[in-house]
Design a protein around this motif. Structure first.
Motif, PDB file in Angstrom:
ATOM      1  N   GLY A 169      42.213   7.554   0.184  1.00 62.95           N
ATOM      2  CA  GLY A 169      41.353   7.143   0.793  1.00 62.95           C
ATOM      3  C   GLY A 169      40.846   7.820   2.108  1.00 62.95           C
ATOM      4  O   GLY A 169      40.156   7.206   3.001  1.00 62.95           O
ATOM      5  N   HIS A 170      41.259   9.174   2.289  1.00 62.26           N
ATOM      6  CA  HIS A 170      40.969  10.201   3.165  1.00 62.26           C
ATOM      7  C   HIS A 170      39.510  10.477   2.985  1.00 62.26           C
ATOM      8  O   HIS A 170      38.998  10.471   1.808  1.00 62.26           O
ATOM      9  N   ALA A 171      38.861  11.221   3.927  1.00 61.49           N
ATOM     10  CA  ALA A 171      37.775  12.015   3.790  1.00 61.49           C
ATOM     11  C   ALA A 171      37.914  13.412   2.891  1.00 61.49           C
ATOM     12  O   ALA A 171      39.226  13.919   2.759  1.00 61.49           O
ATOM     13  N   VAL A 172      37.258  13.413   1.783  1.00 56.39           N
ATOM     14  CA  VAL A 172      37.503  14.193   0.718  1.00 56.39           C
ATOM     15  C   VAL A 172      36.646  15.654   0.754  1.00 56.39           C
ATOM     16  O   VAL A 172      35.440  15.825   0.866  1.00 56.39           O
ATOM     17  N   ASP A 173      37.376  16.602   1.600  1.00 56.62           N
ATOM     18  CA  ASP A 173      36.978  18.061   2.139  1.00 56.62           C
ATOM     19  C   ASP A 173      37.915  18.995   1.780  1.00 56.62           C
ATOM     20  O   ASP A 173      37.444  20.289   1.962  1.00 56.62           O
ATOM     21  N   GLY A 174      39.047  18.722   1.113  1.00 55.89           N
ATOM     22  CA  GLY A 174      39.756  19.836   0.640  1.00 55.89           C
ATOM     23  C   GLY A 174      40.637  20.639   1.822  1.00 55.89           C
ATOM     24  O   GLY A 174      41.449  21.578   1.696  1.00 55.89           O
ATOM     25  N   ARG A 175      40.800  20.021   2.771  1.00 51.71           N
ATOM     26  CA  ARG A 175      41.110  20.419   4.275  1.00 51.71           C
ATOM     27  C   ARG A 175      42.635  19.980   4.106  1.00 51.71           C
ATOM     28  O   ARG A 175      42.779  18.630   4.205  1.00 51.71           O
ATOM     29  N   ALA A 176      43.752  20.592   4.536  1.00 53.48           N
ATOM     30  CA  ALA A 176      45.321  20.313   4.772  1.00 53.48           C
ATOM     31  C   ALA A 176      45.470  20.090   6.137  1.00 53.48           C
ATOM     32  O   ALA A 176      45.405  21.168   6.749  1.00 53.48           O
TER      33      ALA A 176
END
Length: 406
Positions: free
Chosen positions: A387-394
């Motif tokens: 349920g996090h923002a889906v941006d591919g950032r870790a």
């Protein structure tokens, strides 16, 4: 479709048309591999005029084939696209500090001799080495002649890359570096401290006295060449690169900028102090660097910062080198936190993220701390699940969530 007034009949039709046009444009602009061999043949005259021997050109270009994948990197530079807290957290971490301090001891005598000749301190030279190739562990794997010949025949900036291609040919032709050793980044940087071929020809030195300028096989040559670069870029051994400062409440940051250098007395009059609250002291002109705006860490930077900037024209890069050098001298992290609630990850933490992704069944390749396309794709899947923002950032939030949801 488009009606008689030139308007799209529906939004969905507009999207379809846009995709169709984009596909057609891509097909029209796609590089033609058949153009490569004639292009390389046409470049011979210019290469010979630049100093490459005719026989050397024929020998070194025989069998070259284009690597069209390098064209994808032309418009991507992490120094400009990655949030500063992500960029620095991966370049200046405890692991790299420990490695750098070990290298300072291992190469103590060489570094002392380099400092005596070029007047650049060992910590700064070793910091460049650490950021550029992780102390010789990562030179880059792309054959330079392949990458540079491709970039000479396709894409934008062909004139620039042709110059680098010719200079790379000259380096091999002269016997400084063997062809099979000349591997590096997609853009042509190579060796322990990642010189471009043109920079090599201008500034590389033979410090170990074997008659060759070898930035691949000789650590002394690489360290001395780096110091020579910084000296020629204006490095002053009696000055610091800069230091972290504290801004007063309500500070007007309109005059900030590396190039807008003002006397320290001017900055003091505007309320700036050292980060520990002590007054600014000394002489010299400095620019106010605010890499994340006025709410993040602030720095006054001098001419030595500009010399580092000349190595790779990005302020985030120069700050990474400068900060790592300070850490190698025993300094600590920045006192002011970055203005984010999701700080970046060290390389050890990135490996931890990858390990957790593998445990969830994601095929990401090696667990190496390098978050490439496969890792980012897996991260997006997990972000969707969490349920996090889906941006591919870790970042720290993702790491915590993955650990809590094993």
């Amino acid at each position: 479709m488009i009606d008689v007034r030139g308007r799209l009949k529906s939004p969905l039709q507009g999207v379809a048309l846009a995709l169709l046009l984009a596909s057609a444009a891509h097909a029209a602009d796609a590089p033609d591999p058949a153009r490569f061999a004639p292009c390389v043949a046409e470049l011979k005259a210019a290469a010979v005029a630049r100093g490459v021997s005719p026989a050397g050109y024929e020998q070194l270009t025989a069998g070259l084939a284009p690597d069209l994948k390098v064209l994808d990197f032309l418009d991507y530079q992490p120094e400009f696209r990655t949030p500063i807290w992500d960029y620095l957290s991966g370049l200046v971490d405890d692991e790299r500090v420990a490695d750098g301090q070990a290298m300072l001891k291992t190469w103590r005598d060489t570094l002392a001799a380099v400092a005596a000749r070029y007047r650049v301190d060992p910590a700064t030279v070793v910091a460049v080495w650490g950021v550029e190739s992780n102390f010789g562990r990562n030179f880059g794997s792309r054959p330079l002649l392949t990458s540079l010949s491709t970039l000479s025949c396709y894409g934008r900036r062909q004139a620039y890359f042709r110059g680098e291609f010719f200079d790379a040919l000259k380096i091999v032709d002269a016997g400084d570096v063997k062809r099979e050793q000349l591997t590096g980044s997609w853009a042509g940087a190579f060796g322990h401290t990642q010189f471009m071929p043109s920079t090599f020809l201008r500034l590389a030195v033979d410090f170990d006295g074997d008659g060759r300028r070898d930035l691949v096989g000789s650590v002394p040559d690489a360290l001395a060449s780096t110091a020579n670069f910084l000296k020629k870029a204006g490095w002053r051994d009696d000055e610091v690169w800069g230091f972290e400062v504290r801004l007063p409440a309500g500070f007007d940051a309109s005059g900030a900028g590396r190039r807008n250098k003002q006397p320290l007395a001017t900055w003091s009059a505007r309320g700036l102090t050292r980060i520990d609250g002590s007054p600014l002291a000394g002489e010299g002109n400095a620019g106010l660097l605010l890499p994340a705006g006025a709410k993040g860490p602030a720095f006054l930077v001098f001419r030595n910062f500009d010399a580092i900037y000349g190595y790779n024209a990005a302020e985030s890069y120069a700050l990474a080198i400068a900060h790592l050098a300070d850490r190698l001298r025993g300094g600590g992290p920045f006192a002011t936190p970055w203005p984010t609630d999701d700080a970046g990850l060290s390389r050890a933490e990135r490996r931890e993220v990858q390990t957790l992704l593998v445990a969830r069944g994601h095929a990401i390749g090696s667990v190496d701390g390098m978050l490439g396309d496969a890792s980012r794709a897996a991260i997006r899947v997990e972000q969707q699940r969490l349920g996090h923002a889906v941006d591919g950032r870790a970042g720290q939030k993702l790491l915590r969530a993955l650990k809590e949801n094993r």
